[in-house]
Design a protein around this motif. Structure first.
Motif, PDB file in Angstrom:
ATOM      1  N   PHE A 215      18.136  -4.463  17.726  1.00  0.00           N
ATOM      2  CA  PHE A 215      19.498  -4.173  17.273  1.00  0.00           C
ATOM      3  C   PHE A 215      20.503  -4.945  18.122  1.00  0.00           C
ATOM      4  CE2 PHE A 215      23.389  -1.646  17.588  1.00  0.00           C
ATOM      5  CZ  PHE A 215      23.742  -1.533  16.255  1.00  0.00           C
ATOM      6  N   GLY A 216      20.309  -4.909  19.426  1.00  0.00           N
ATOM      7  CA  GLY A 216      21.201  -5.636  20.328  1.00  0.00           C
ATOM      8  C   GLY A 216      21.162  -7.134  20.100  1.00  0.00           C
TER       9      GLY A 216
ATOM     10  N   ASP B 267      30.157  -4.517  17.198  1.00  0.00           N
ATOM     11  CA  ASP B 267      30.744  -4.352  18.518  1.00  0.00           C
ATOM     12  C   ASP B 267      29.707  -3.840  19.525  1.00  0.00           C
ATOM     13  OD1 ASP B 267      33.286  -4.340  20.075  1.00  0.00           O
ATOM     14  OD2 ASP B 267      32.682  -2.233  20.326  1.00  0.00           O
ATOM     15  N   SER B 268      29.842  -4.278  20.756  1.00  0.00           N
ATOM     16  CA  SER B 268      28.876  -3.901  21.781  1.00  0.00           C
ATOM     17  C   SER B 268      28.903  -2.401  22.091  1.00  0.00           C
ATOM     18  CB  SER B 268      29.124  -4.695  23.065  1.00  0.00           C
ATOM     19  OG  SER B 268      30.398  -4.411  23.580  1.00  0.00           O
ATOM     20  N   SER B 269      29.995  -1.732  21.770  1.00  0.00           N
ATOM     21  CA  SER B 269      30.048  -0.279  22.013  1.00  0.00           C
ATOM     22  C   SER B 269      29.002   0.465  21.195  1.00  0.00           C
ATOM     23  CB  SER B 269      31.443   0.273  21.714  1.00  0.00           C
ATOM     24  OG  SER B 269      31.731   0.189  20.341  1.00  0.00           O
ATOM     25  N   LEU B 270      28.662  -0.071  20.023  1.00  0.00           N
ATOM     26  CA  LEU B 270      27.636   0.567  19.197  1.00  0.00           C
ATOM     27  C   LEU B 270      26.270   0.519  19.882  1.00  0.00           C
ATOM     28  CD1 LEU B 270      28.700  -0.689  15.676  1.00  0.00           C
ATOM     29  CD2 LEU B 270      29.008   1.581  16.652  1.00  0.00           C
ATOM     30  N   HIS B 271      26.007  -0.573  20.549  1.00  0.00           N
ATOM     31  CA  HIS B 271      24.735  -0.690  21.267  1.00  0.00           C
ATOM     32  C   HIS B 271      24.706   0.289  22.434  1.00  0.00           C
ATOM     33  CE1 HIS B 271      21.614  -2.968  23.696  1.00  0.00           C
ATOM     34  NE2 HIS B 271      21.007  -2.660  22.577  1.00  0.00           N
ATOM     35  N   ARG B 272      25.815   0.436  23.124  1.00  0.00           N
ATOM     36  CA  ARG B 272      25.888   1.396  24.247  1.00  0.00           C
ATOM     37  C   ARG B 272      25.675   2.814  23.733  1.00  0.00           C
ATOM     38  NH1 ARG B 272      30.061  -2.105  25.985  1.00  0.00           N
ATOM     39  NH2 ARG B 272      31.634  -0.729  25.074  1.00  0.00           N
ATOM     40  N   HIS B 273      26.242   3.143  22.593  1.00  0.00           N
ATOM     41  CA  HIS B 273      26.040   4.487  22.033  1.00  0.00           C
ATOM     42  C   HIS B 273      24.576   4.696  21.646  1.00  0.00           C
ATOM     43  CE1 HIS B 273      30.155   5.796  22.014  1.00  0.00           C
ATOM     44  NE2 HIS B 273      30.539   4.730  21.343  1.00  0.00           N
ATOM     45  N   LEU B 274      23.952   3.670  21.144  1.00  0.00           N
ATOM     46  CA  LEU B 274      22.545   3.763  20.765  1.00  0.00           C
ATOM     47  C   LEU B 274      21.666   4.007  21.984  1.00  0.00           C
ATOM     48  CD1 LEU B 274      20.415   3.584  18.528  1.00  0.00           C
ATOM     49  CD2 LEU B 274      20.438   1.106  18.834  1.00  0.00           C
ATOM     50  N   LEU B 275      22.004   3.345  23.074  1.00  0.00           N
ATOM     51  CA  LEU B 275      21.236   3.542  24.302  1.00  0.00           C
ATOM     52  C   LEU B 275      21.370   4.974  24.794  1.00  0.00           C
ATOM     53  CD1 LEU B 275      22.087   0.274  26.208  1.00  0.00           C
ATOM     54  CD2 LEU B 275      19.896   0.904  25.239  1.00  0.00           C
TER      55      LEU B 275
END
Length: 45
Positions: free
Chosen positions: A26-27, A37-45
């Motif tokens: 995903f990243g 947006d990179s914030s979505l990846h942080r939320h996924l983590l």
């Protein structure tokens, strides 16, 4: 969130058996390319 990420990857014919592989792909596919947006990846983590 995880299932949404998995669905996006499945739409591109990508399937993974591990949670960590889905998160990584995903990243790489959507965040590093600037599609999402990179914030979505942080939320996924």
């Amino acid at each position: 969130m995880f299932y949404a990420a998995e669905a996006l990857l499945l739409d591109q014919d990508l399937s993974f058996s591990k949670h960590s592989a889905v998160i990584s792909a995903f990243g790489q596919r959507f965040v590093k390319t600037g599609i999402l947006d990179s914030s979505l990846h942080r939320h996924l983590l």
